[in-house]
Write a protein that holds these residues in place. Structure first.
Motif, mmCIF file in Angstrom:
data_model
loop_
_atom_site.group_PDB
_atom_site.id
_atom_site.type_symbol
_atom_site.label_atom_id
_atom_site.label_comp_id
_atom_site.label_asym_id
_atom_site.label_seq_id
_atom_site.Cartn_x
_atom_site.Cartn_y
_atom_site.Cartn_z
ATOM 1 N N TYR A 83 0.870 -1.187 0.000
ATOM 2 C CA TYR A 83 0.000 0.000 0.000
ATOM 3 C C TYR A 83 0.898 1.226 0.000
ATOM 4 C CZ TYR A 83 -4.020 2.890 1.593
ATOM 5 O OH TYR A 83 -5.034 3.822 1.714
ATOM 6 N N GLY A 84 1.145 1.768 -1.175
ATOM 7 C CA GLY A 84 2.006 2.933 -1.298
ATOM 8 C C GLY A 84 1.248 4.228 -1.047
ATOM 9 N N GLY A 85 1.974 5.238 -0.551
ATOM 10 C CA GLY A 85 1.356 6.533 -0.330
ATOM 11 C C GLY A 85 2.233 7.425 0.517
ATOM 12 N N THR A 86 1.816 8.666 0.662
ATOM 13 C CA THR A 86 2.583 9.588 1.503
ATOM 14 C C THR A 86 2.199 9.446 2.975
ATOM 15 O OG1 THR A 86 0.969 11.333 1.027
ATOM 16 C CG2 THR A 86 2.986 11.283 -0.310
ATOM 17 N N PHE A 87 0.928 9.115 3.258
ATOM 18 C CA PHE A 87 0.450 8.953 4.638
ATOM 19 C C PHE A 87 0.838 10.179 5.480
ATOM 20 C CE2 PHE A 87 1.384 4.620 3.003
ATOM 21 C CZ PHE A 87 0.080 4.214 2.841
ATOM 22 N N ASP A 88 0.303 11.320 5.047
ATOM 23 C CA ASP A 88 0.694 12.613 5.614
ATOM 24 C C ASP A 88 -0.523 13.356 6.175
ATOM 25 O OD1 ASP A 88 2.371 14.777 6.178
ATOM 26 O OD2 ASP A 88 2.106 15.678 4.202
ATOM 27 N N LEU A 118 -11.506 -2.444 -5.771
ATOM 28 C CA LEU A 118 -11.833 -2.764 -4.384
ATOM 29 C C LEU A 118 -12.904 -1.787 -3.926
ATOM 30 C CD1 LEU A 118 -11.042 -4.528 -1.883
ATOM 31 C CD2 LEU A 118 -9.589 -2.605 -1.193
ATOM 32 N N PRO A 119 -14.152 -2.233 -3.816
ATOM 33 C CA PRO A 119 -15.219 -1.292 -3.430
ATOM 34 C C PRO A 119 -15.080 -0.904 -1.970
ATOM 35 C CG PRO A 119 -16.076 -3.536 -3.584
ATOM 36 C CD PRO A 119 -14.652 -3.600 -4.064
ATOM 37 N N MET A 120 -15.322 0.360 -1.687
ATOM 38 C CA MET A 120 -15.256 0.881 -0.329
ATOM 39 C C MET A 120 -16.417 1.842 -0.104
ATOM 40 S SD MET A 120 -12.676 -0.129 1.624
ATOM 41 C CE MET A 120 -12.578 1.215 2.807
ATOM 42 N N PRO A 121 -17.052 1.775 1.058
ATOM 43 C CA PRO A 121 -18.069 2.788 1.371
ATOM 44 C C PRO A 121 -17.416 4.147 1.547
ATOM 45 C CG PRO A 121 -17.595 1.447 3.300
ATOM 46 C CD PRO A 121 -16.857 0.816 2.159
ATOM 47 N N HIS A 159 0.298 -6.030 -10.209
ATOM 48 C CA HIS A 159 -1.126 -5.766 -10.396
ATOM 49 C C HIS A 159 -1.458 -4.459 -9.670
ATOM 50 C CE1 HIS A 159 -1.498 -9.881 -11.764
ATOM 51 N NE2 HIS A 159 -1.247 -10.390 -10.565
ATOM 52 N N PHE A 160 -2.586 -3.854 -10.004
ATOM 53 C CA PHE A 160 -3.086 -2.706 -9.257
ATOM 54 C C PHE A 160 -4.457 -3.044 -8.676
ATOM 55 C CE2 PHE A 160 -0.019 -0.382 -11.905
ATOM 56 C CZ PHE A 160 0.572 0.426 -10.941
ATOM 57 N N ILE A 161 -4.607 -2.815 -7.381
ATOM 58 C CA ILE A 161 -5.901 -2.914 -6.713
ATOM 59 C C ILE A 161 -6.362 -1.488 -6.462
ATOM 60 C CG2 ILE A 161 -7.144 -3.682 -4.674
ATOM 61 C CD1 ILE A 161 -3.941 -5.430 -5.429
ATOM 62 N N VAL A 162 -7.383 -1.063 -7.169
ATOM 63 C CA VAL A 162 -7.831 0.328 -7.151
ATOM 64 C C VAL A 162 -8.970 0.479 -6.151
ATOM 65 C CG1 VAL A 162 -8.661 2.255 -8.531
ATOM 66 C CG2 VAL A 162 -7.188 0.523 -9.584
ATOM 67 N N VAL A 163 -8.760 1.345 -5.180
ATOM 68 C CA VAL A 163 -9.767 1.582 -4.143
ATOM 69 C C VAL A 163 -10.771 2.595 -4.653
ATOM 70 C CG1 VAL A 163 -10.169 2.254 -1.752
ATOM 71 C CG2 VAL A 163 -8.011 1.131 -2.397
ATOM 72 N N GLU A 164 -11.968 2.139 -4.917
ATOM 73 C CA GLU A 164 -12.996 3.023 -5.458
ATOM 74 C C GLU A 164 -13.546 3.934 -4.366
ATOM 75 O OE1 GLU A 164 -15.069 1.256 -9.212
ATOM 76 O OE2 GLU A 164 -15.611 0.056 -7.479
ATOM 77 N N ARG A 165 -14.016 5.086 -4.805
ATOM 78 C CA ARG A 165 -14.600 6.066 -3.887
ATOM 79 C C ARG A 165 -15.804 6.700 -4.567
ATOM 80 N NH1 ARG A 165 -13.484 11.519 -2.615
ATOM 81 N NH2 ARG A 165 -11.688 11.641 -3.999
ATOM 82 N N PRO A 166 -16.949 6.744 -3.886
ATOM 83 C CA PRO A 166 -18.130 7.375 -4.495
ATOM 84 C C PRO A 166 -17.813 8.796 -4.957
ATOM 85 C CG PRO A 166 -18.733 6.222 -2.483
ATOM 86 C CD PRO A 166 -17.230 6.178 -2.565
ATOM 87 N N GLY A 167 -18.257 9.111 -6.154
ATOM 88 C CA GLY A 167 -18.032 10.439 -6.695
ATOM 89 C C GLY A 167 -16.772 10.574 -7.518
ATOM 90 N N ARG A 168 -15.956 9.527 -7.570
ATOM 91 C CA ARG A 168 -14.726 9.550 -8.371
ATOM 92 C C ARG A 168 -14.731 8.345 -9.306
ATOM 93 N NH1 ARG A 168 -11.902 13.380 -9.808
ATOM 94 N NH2 ARG A 168 -9.830 12.479 -9.488
ATOM 95 N N LEU A 187 -1.758 -1.517 -3.895
ATOM 96 C CA LEU A 187 -3.022 -0.936 -3.461
ATOM 97 C C LEU A 187 -2.950 0.579 -3.649
ATOM 98 C CD1 LEU A 187 -5.729 -1.669 -2.043
ATOM 99 C CD2 LEU A 187 -4.514 -1.433 0.140
ATOM 100 N N ILE A 188 -3.926 1.131 -4.364
ATOM 101 C CA ILE A 188 -3.854 2.542 -4.738
ATOM 102 C C ILE A 188 -5.250 3.142 -4.752
ATOM 103 C CG2 ILE A 188 -3.938 1.917 -7.201
ATOM 104 C CD1 ILE A 188 -2.192 4.337 -7.805
ATOM 105 N N GLY A 189 -5.389 4.353 -4.232
ATOM 106 C CA GLY A 189 -6.666 5.051 -4.258
ATOM 107 C C GLY A 189 -7.018 5.512 -5.660
ATOM 108 N N VAL A 190 -8.300 5.659 -5.914
ATOM 109 C CA VAL A 190 -8.752 6.015 -7.256
ATOM 110 C C VAL A 190 -8.199 7.369 -7.690
ATOM 111 C CG1 VAL A 190 -10.932 7.012 -6.434
ATOM 112 C CG2 VAL A 190 -10.764 6.162 -8.777
#
Length: 214
Positions: A7-12, A170-173, A126-135, A103-106
C-alpha cells in the motif's frame, strides 16, 4: 500463488481511512498488507511531515495488528521515490512468478499516466484500485483507459493466477477522512481525533506537526 500486497502513499498523516482500506484489502485477498511510505514523491507537492515522521506514524497506527507491516525501503533509497524502482526491488526479491499487488486510491490511479515510466509498472505488479463514491474510474484519460481496458478482473482470486499486469476494483463505502482535510483541520485548530488513530494523534501532538490542533 500467494499475493504480496503493498500500500504505497505519503500517509501525511496516516488516518482511519487508510486503515479501513488496508483492512478491506487484507480481507479480500487473505494476505497481510505492507504500508510503503514514499520518501520523496516526484509527482506531487512536497509532504508536510518528514519521511521518517510519516513512517513513524504508520508504525504507530498499525502497532499490534498482525495484518499490517511498514516497509521503509523508499526512505533508505536516495533520490526521488519512483514506484518503478520500488517495484523492481520487490520483483528482484520475490522472483518473476510471485504475484504482487499495489493498493492505490482512485484519485492517484486516475493520474497514473503521469507517473515515471508508468506503462512499465504493469510488467511488475497488479493494481488494486480503491474506489470512492463520486470519483468514477470512467473519468480516466483515453490513453490510460486503453491500456487498462483488457486488464480488469472481477475477483481477487484472478490476481493470484498471474504475477502482474491485472486490475481489480476494491469497493469501499464513503469515508469522511482525507489527509488534506485533516491537515487543514489541524492548522485551523480543530479537534481531528475522531479521524486519526490515537497513537498518530499523540505523535502529532508530541511533535507539533501541521501545526497540531489535536
Amino acid at each position: 500463488m500467494r499475493l504480496t500486497l503493498v500500500y504505497g502513499g505519503t500517509f501525511d498523516p496516516p488516518h482511519n481511512g487508510h486503515l479501513a482500506v488496508a483492512a478491506a484489502a487484507a480481507t479480500a485477498f487473505g494476505v497481510p498488507v505492507a504500508f510503503l511510505p514514499s520518501a520523496d514523491p516526484p509527482h506531487r507537492a512536497p509532504t508536510e511531515a518528514a519521511a521518517e515522521q510519516r513512517a513513524d506514524m504508520v508504525e504507530a497506527a498499525i502497532a499490534g495488528d498482525i495484518r499490517f507491516a511498514c516497509d521503509r525501503r523508499e526512505l533508505r533509497r536516495g533520490g526521488p521515490s519512483y514506484s518503478l524502482l520500488t517495484l523492481r526491488e520487490l520483483r528482484a526479491e520475490l522472483g518473476p512468478e510471485r504475484p504482487i499487488g499495489w493498493l492505490i486510491g482512485v484519485d492517484a490511479f486516475l493520474g497514473l499516466d503521469r507517473w515515471h515510466a508508468w506503462r512499465e509498472l504493469f510488467e511488475l505488479t497488479h493494481f488494486i484500485v480503491v474506489e470512492r463514491p463520486g470519483r468514477p474510474l470512467e473519468a480516466m484519460g483515453a490513453e490510460l483507459a486503453s491500456v487498462c481496458r483488457p486488464r480488469w478482473r472481477d475477483t481477487p482470486q484472478a490476481l493470484t493466477q498471474a504475477p502482474h499486469g491485472l486490475l481489480y476494483r476494491l469497493p469501499m463505502p464513503l469515508r469522511p477522512e482525507s489527509a488534506t482535510g485533516i491537515r487543514d483541520g489541524l492548522r485551523a485548530g480543530h479537534d481531528m481525533n475522531a479521524q486519526l488513530p490515537a497513537p498518530v494523534a499523540a505523535y502529532i501532538r508530541r511533535h507539533g506537526l501541521y501545526p497540531s490542533g489535536v
